[in-house]
Design a protein around this motif. Structure first.
Motif, PDB file in Angstrom:
ATOM      1  N   LYS A   1     -15.674   1.267  -1.603  1.00  0.00           N
ATOM      2  CA  LYS A   1     -14.188   0.740  -1.454  1.00  0.00           C
ATOM      3  C   LYS A   1     -14.096   1.509   0.055  1.00  0.00           C
ATOM      4  CE  LYS A   1      -9.314   1.458  -2.556  1.00  0.00           C
ATOM      5  NZ  LYS A   1      -9.368   2.203  -4.204  1.00  0.00           N
ATOM      6  N   PRO A   2     -13.544   1.749   0.846  1.00  0.00           N
ATOM      7  CA  PRO A   2     -13.662   2.313   2.644  1.00  0.00           C
ATOM      8  C   PRO A   2     -12.490   3.078   1.742  1.00  0.00           C
ATOM      9  CG  PRO A   2     -13.532   0.093   3.439  1.00  0.00           C
ATOM     10  CD  PRO A   2     -13.514  -0.088   2.016  1.00  0.00           C
ATOM     11  N   LEU A   3     -12.557   4.061   2.270  1.00  0.00           N
ATOM     12  CA  LEU A   3     -11.578   5.929   1.926  1.00  0.00           C
ATOM     13  C   LEU A   3     -10.134   5.117   2.404  1.00  0.00           C
ATOM     14  CD1 LEU A   3     -11.667   8.210   0.700  1.00  0.00           C
ATOM     15  CD2 LEU A   3     -11.299   9.312   3.920  1.00  0.00           C
ATOM     16  N   LEU A   4      -9.743   4.914   3.689  1.00  0.00           N
ATOM     17  CA  LEU A   4      -8.426   4.182   3.619  1.00  0.00           C
ATOM     18  C   LEU A   4      -8.232   3.103   3.032  1.00  0.00           C
ATOM     19  CD1 LEU A   4      -7.953   5.700   7.654  1.00  0.00           C
ATOM     20  CD2 LEU A   4      -7.432   6.737   5.701  1.00  0.00           C
ATOM     21  N   ARG A   5      -8.775   2.636   1.914  1.00  0.00           N
ATOM     22  CA  ARG A   5      -7.857   1.148   1.551  1.00  0.00           C
ATOM     23  C   ARG A   5      -7.261   1.094   1.086  1.00  0.00           C
ATOM     24  NH1 ARG A   5      -9.523  -4.346   1.478  1.00  0.00           N
ATOM     25  NH2 ARG A   5      -9.173  -5.343  -0.941  1.00  0.00           N
ATOM     26  N   ASP A   6      -5.405   0.450   1.429  1.00  0.00           N
ATOM     27  CA  ASP A   6      -4.246   0.552   0.811  1.00  0.00           C
ATOM     28  C   ASP A   6      -4.073   2.362   0.933  1.00  0.00           C
ATOM     29  OD1 ASP A   6      -3.636  -1.806   0.599  1.00  0.00           O
ATOM     30  OD2 ASP A   6      -4.407  -2.002  -1.459  1.00  0.00           O
ATOM     31  N   LYS A   7      -4.443   2.828   1.490  1.00  0.00           N
ATOM     32  CA  LYS A   7      -3.630   4.121   1.547  1.00  0.00           C
ATOM     33  C   LYS A   7      -2.500   3.818   3.124  1.00  0.00           C
ATOM     34  CE  LYS A   7      -6.424   6.304  -0.891  1.00  0.00           C
ATOM     35  NZ  LYS A   7      -7.197   5.635  -1.687  1.00  0.00           N
ATOM     36  N   ILE A   8      -2.446   3.739   3.719  1.00  0.00           N
ATOM     37  CA  ILE A   8      -1.365   2.973   4.868  1.00  0.00           C
ATOM     38  C   ILE A   8      -0.087   2.258   3.449  1.00  0.00           C
ATOM     39  CG2 ILE A   8      -0.963   1.902   6.604  1.00  0.00           C
ATOM     40  CD1 ILE A   8      -3.379   1.584   6.881  1.00  0.00           C
ATOM     41  N   TYR A   9       0.129   1.157   2.858  1.00  0.00           N
ATOM     42  CA  TYR A   9       0.239   0.491   2.126  1.00  0.00           C
ATOM     43  C   TYR A   9       0.937   1.338   1.767  1.00  0.00           C
ATOM     44  CZ  TYR A   9       0.990  -4.103   3.874  1.00  0.00           C
ATOM     45  OH  TYR A   9       1.255  -5.058   3.839  1.00  0.00           O
TER      46      TYR A   9
ATOM     47  N   ILE B   1      -0.760  -3.396  -3.578  1.00  0.00           N
ATOM     48  CA  ILE B   1      -1.755  -2.197  -3.512  1.00  0.00           C
ATOM     49  C   ILE B   1      -2.203  -1.990  -4.586  1.00  0.00           C
ATOM     50  CG2 ILE B   1      -1.714   0.127  -5.040  1.00  0.00           C
ATOM     51  CD1 ILE B   1       0.357   0.692  -2.373  1.00  0.00           C
ATOM     52  N   ILE B   2      -1.927  -3.023  -5.825  1.00  0.00           N
ATOM     53  CA  ILE B   2      -3.049  -3.448  -7.516  1.00  0.00           C
ATOM     54  C   ILE B   2      -4.236  -4.395  -6.832  1.00  0.00           C
ATOM     55  CG2 ILE B   2      -2.675  -4.279  -9.886  1.00  0.00           C
ATOM     56  CD1 ILE B   2       0.588  -2.726  -9.738  1.00  0.00           C
ATOM     57  N   TYR B   3      -3.951  -5.429  -6.383  1.00  0.00           N
ATOM     58  CA  TYR B   3      -4.776  -6.650  -5.840  1.00  0.00           C
ATOM     59  C   TYR B   3      -6.305  -5.961  -5.416  1.00  0.00           C
ATOM     60  CZ  TYR B   3      -6.898 -10.029  -3.561  1.00  0.00           C
ATOM     61  OH  TYR B   3      -7.518 -10.462  -2.520  1.00  0.00           O
ATOM     62  N   HIS B   4      -5.062  -5.020  -4.008  1.00  0.00           N
ATOM     63  CA  HIS B   4      -6.723  -4.605  -3.257  1.00  0.00           C
ATOM     64  C   HIS B   4      -7.500  -3.464  -3.954  1.00  0.00           C
ATOM     65  CE1 HIS B   4      -4.119  -7.351  -0.188  1.00  0.00           C
ATOM     66  NE2 HIS B   4      -5.301  -7.057   0.347  1.00  0.00           N
ATOM     67  N   ASN B   5      -6.686  -2.655  -4.724  1.00  0.00           N
ATOM     68  CA  ASN B   5      -8.007  -1.990  -5.466  1.00  0.00           C
ATOM     69  C   ASN B   5      -8.840  -2.790  -6.100  1.00  0.00           C
ATOM     70  OD1 ASN B   5      -7.304   0.897  -4.319  1.00  0.00           O
ATOM     71  ND2 ASN B   5      -5.158   0.556  -5.975  1.00  0.00           N
ATOM     72  N   PHE B   6      -8.495  -3.915  -7.047  1.00  0.00           N
ATOM     73  CA  PHE B   6      -9.229  -4.723  -7.923  1.00  0.00           C
ATOM     74  C   PHE B   6     -10.212  -5.419  -7.197  1.00  0.00           C
ATOM     75  CE2 PHE B   6      -5.903  -5.342 -11.593  1.00  0.00           C
ATOM     76  CZ  PHE B   6      -6.990  -4.840 -12.013  1.00  0.00           C
ATOM     77  N   SER B   7     -10.153  -5.198  -5.265  1.00  0.00           N
ATOM     78  CA  SER B   7     -11.501  -6.367  -4.492  1.00  0.00           C
ATOM     79  C   SER B   7     -12.465  -5.704  -5.150  1.00  0.00           C
ATOM     80  CB  SER B   7     -10.558  -6.324  -2.683  1.00  0.00           C
ATOM     81  OG  SER B   7      -9.896  -6.485  -3.634  1.00  0.00           O
ATOM     82  N   TYR B   8     -12.461  -4.152  -4.969  1.00  0.00           N
ATOM     83  CA  TYR B   8     -13.963  -3.147  -4.727  1.00  0.00           C
ATOM     84  C   TYR B   8     -13.796  -3.028  -6.218  1.00  0.00           C
ATOM     85  CZ  TYR B   8     -14.410  -3.389   0.335  1.00  0.00           C
ATOM     86  OH  TYR B   8     -14.395  -3.689   1.217  1.00  0.00           O
TER      87      TYR B   8
ATOM     88  N   HIS C   1      -2.826  -5.190   7.592  1.00  0.00           N
ATOM     89  CA  HIS C   1      -1.756  -3.721   6.564  1.00  0.00           C
ATOM     90  C   HIS C   1      -1.591  -3.175   7.514  1.00  0.00           C
ATOM     91  CE1 HIS C   1      -4.604  -4.574   2.567  1.00  0.00           C
ATOM     92  NE2 HIS C   1      -3.768  -5.409   2.796  1.00  0.00           N
ATOM     93  N   LEU C   2      -1.707  -3.025   8.714  1.00  0.00           N
ATOM     94  CA  LEU C   2      -1.334  -1.643   9.847  1.00  0.00           C
ATOM     95  C   LEU C   2      -0.095  -2.412  10.040  1.00  0.00           C
ATOM     96  CD1 LEU C   2      -1.635   1.202  10.631  1.00  0.00           C
ATOM     97  CD2 LEU C   2      -3.614   0.468  12.430  1.00  0.00           C
ATOM     98  N   ILE C   3      -0.995  -3.708  11.299  1.00  0.00           N
ATOM     99  CA  ILE C   3       0.145  -4.225  12.022  1.00  0.00           C
ATOM    100  C   ILE C   3       1.598  -5.106  10.829  1.00  0.00           C
ATOM    101  CG2 ILE C   3       0.764  -6.250  12.611  1.00  0.00           C
ATOM    102  CD1 ILE C   3      -2.378  -6.861  13.794  1.00  0.00           C
ATOM    103  N   SER C   4       1.113  -4.855   9.275  1.00  0.00           N
ATOM    104  CA  SER C   4       2.454  -5.343   8.541  1.00  0.00           C
ATOM    105  C   SER C   4       2.985  -4.665   9.055  1.00  0.00           C
ATOM    106  CB  SER C   4       2.233  -6.546   7.560  1.00  0.00           C
ATOM    107  OG  SER C   4       0.984  -6.848   7.262  1.00  0.00           O
ATOM    108  N   ILE C   5       2.838  -3.606   8.486  1.00  0.00           N
ATOM    109  CA  ILE C   5       4.224  -2.408   8.260  1.00  0.00           C
ATOM    110  C   ILE C   5       4.823  -1.781   9.884  1.00  0.00           C
ATOM    111  CG2 ILE C   5       3.961   0.412   8.444  1.00  0.00           C
ATOM    112  CD1 ILE C   5       1.750   0.264   6.738  1.00  0.00           C
ATOM    113  N   VAL C   6       4.244  -2.175  11.094  1.00  0.00           N
ATOM    114  CA  VAL C   6       5.216  -2.465  12.436  1.00  0.00           C
ATOM    115  C   VAL C   6       5.654  -4.069  11.787  1.00  0.00           C
ATOM    116  CG1 VAL C   6       4.257  -2.991  14.708  1.00  0.00           C
ATOM    117  CG2 VAL C   6       3.107  -1.410  13.399  1.00  0.00           C
ATOM    118  N   THR C   7       5.886  -4.489  11.844  1.00  0.00           N
ATOM    119  CA  THR C   7       6.538  -5.543  11.425  1.00  0.00           C
ATOM    120  C   THR C   7       7.926  -5.260  10.705  1.00  0.00           C
ATOM    121  OG1 THR C   7       5.310  -6.719   9.271  1.00  0.00           O
ATOM    122  CG2 THR C   7       4.985  -7.353  12.049  1.00  0.00           C
ATOM    123  N   PHE C   8       7.319  -5.036   9.407  1.00  0.00           N
ATOM    124  CA  PHE C   8       8.500  -3.928   8.125  1.00  0.00           C
ATOM    125  C   PHE C   8       9.495  -3.310   8.826  1.00  0.00           C
ATOM    126  CE2 PHE C   8       4.444  -5.017   5.031  1.00  0.00           C
ATOM    127  CZ  PHE C   8       4.888  -6.108   4.860  1.00  0.00           C
TER     128      PHE C   8
END
Length: 217
Positions: free
Chosen positions: A13-21, A62-69, A200-207
């Motif tokens: 699991k990458p360190l920044l996985r979903d930390k942005i969200y 956030i919950i779903y993407h944490n499951f991925s790893y 996710h980073l681009i999504s935050i810009v659009t949000f």
């Protein structure tokens, strides 16, 4: 399983996985009381739907993407697939939620009900499809997005030149998001930042841009 997915699982699991969200969700909770205090009546209702759909989507994602790893011995694949389904269904809910303040304010409840009904039909289509990265699923996302364009075009006189340009910019970003969503690429920064996290980073810009427009309508 393709070699890129195997490579990612080996890296862990990458360190920044979903930390942005996580950070963005905290910011949304923080600004919500100030944001919503501007509105009253029907506008308060429409804006609440927008913020609620954004918060719910972020939590599920956030919950779903944490499951991925998740590599625990007690990993529940059925639970993983459940949150994966919710994540993709609430993409449609969020799309509709983002446009609810504009459609509700300028076109009324009948048009909102029509668009929400179409959203539910799209959600049912994704539920039946199961293959969430299939072309048909992406087409459902695109069709729902295209449904909003006539409304935005007819409402163009309501927006400033700056807001209109923001809409065009959001459209470009969404096209780029679809490419990232469909693509399978190696992590951008090994052990820290994966390729999908760029979406996710681009999504935050659009949000953030949509929050700005909805606040100023």
């Amino acid at each position: 399983m393709d070699h890129i997915k195997i490579m990612k699982l080996k890296e862990g699991k990458p360190l920044l996985r979903d930390k942005i969200y996580y950070v963005f969700l905290f910011c949304v909770f923080f600004i919500f009381p100030f944001y919503i205090s501007k509105f009253s009546g029907k506008d308060f209702f429409y804006q609440s739907i927008f913020i609620f759909s954004l918060v719910i989507f972020l939590c599920i994602s956030i919950i779903y993407h944490n499951f991925s790893y998740n590599d625990d011995d007690d990993f529940d694949e059925e639970e993983f697939n459940y949150y994966r389904l919710l994540d993709h269904l609430f993409i449609l809910v969020l799309m509709m939620g983002c446009f609810t303040p504009v459609i509700g304010k300028y076109y009324g409840i009948k048009h909102l009900l029509f668009l929400w009904l179409f959203t539910l039909i799209g959600m049912y289509g994704i539920y039946k499809r199961k293959n969430y990265k299939s072309l048909k699923t992406i087409i459902i996302y695109i069709i729902l997005g295209l449904l909003f364009l006539p409304y935005l075009y007819k409402s163009r006189s309501k927006f400033t030149t700056k807001e209109t340009n923001i809409f065009y910019f959001i459209l470009v970003l969404k096209v780029f998001e679809l490419y990232i969503y469909k693509a399978e690429k190696p992590n951008l920064i090994r052990n820290y930042f994966e390729f999908h996290e760029l979406l996710h980073l681009i999504s935050i810009v659009t949000f953030s841009l949509i929050i700005y427009i909805n606040y100023n309508i």
